[in-house]
Scaffold this motif. Sequence first.
Motif, mmCIF file in Angstrom:
data_model
loop_
_atom_site.group_PDB
_atom_site.id
_atom_site.type_symbol
_atom_site.label_atom_id
_atom_site.label_comp_id
_atom_site.label_asym_id
_atom_site.label_seq_id
_atom_site.Cartn_x
_atom_site.Cartn_y
_atom_site.Cartn_z
ATOM 1 N N ARG A 54 0.839 -1.210 0.000
ATOM 2 C CA ARG A 54 0.000 0.000 0.000
ATOM 3 C C ARG A 54 0.867 1.250 0.000
ATOM 4 N NH1 ARG A 54 -1.638 3.145 3.905
ATOM 5 N NH2 ARG A 54 -1.091 1.655 5.516
ATOM 6 N N HIS A 59 -0.328 5.381 -3.676
ATOM 7 C CA HIS A 59 -0.407 6.806 -3.978
ATOM 8 C C HIS A 59 -0.257 7.122 -5.468
ATOM 9 C CE1 HIS A 59 3.853 5.871 -3.845
ATOM 10 N NE2 HIS A 59 4.059 6.952 -4.572
ATOM 11 N N GLY A 153 -6.148 4.323 0.533
ATOM 12 C CA GLY A 153 -6.454 4.102 1.940
ATOM 13 C C GLY A 153 -6.891 2.702 2.289
#
Length: 164
Positions: A54, A59, A153
Amino acid sequence: MGFIRQLDGTYRFQRQRTPVAECDILAAAEDILRLRLERQGAIKTPRDAAEFLRLRIGHLVHEEFHVLWLDTRHRILAVDRLFSGTLDGTAVHPREVVRRALDVNAGAAVLAHNHPSGVCEPSSADLLITEELKNALRLVGVRLLDHLIVGAGATVSLAERGAM
């Protein structure tokens, strides 16, 4: 440009007093997670891999396909970005995935790709390529442990959903 861990658990750049760029902070966070995983010696849960991946790809504004290569005891051998795509897709070629698996002498693998939209629900194409790669890797003795879909997220594990 490296970070130095302070005794109080904080970090600072070596020999630098200027502001820190966001990309440097993200790179440092990835390094910290990679070192933490290396200290563990193995991927023990899907969450271990999800946390690392992640930070690595969540991002990004375009899709990328990464593979976490493991030995038969699930110790990390390598982490590769194999394919890079556009805003909403990337072409994944099973032949190239198998070639890299053989190069690193992998016994297992965790696949991951990001959804720049942030919506981590697997598409039918995601499920199809997972099945194709699982079958291709099985032919050369590499066990596919999971395919993670990563957003900014959240992360969805296809193994945890029973889709493997």
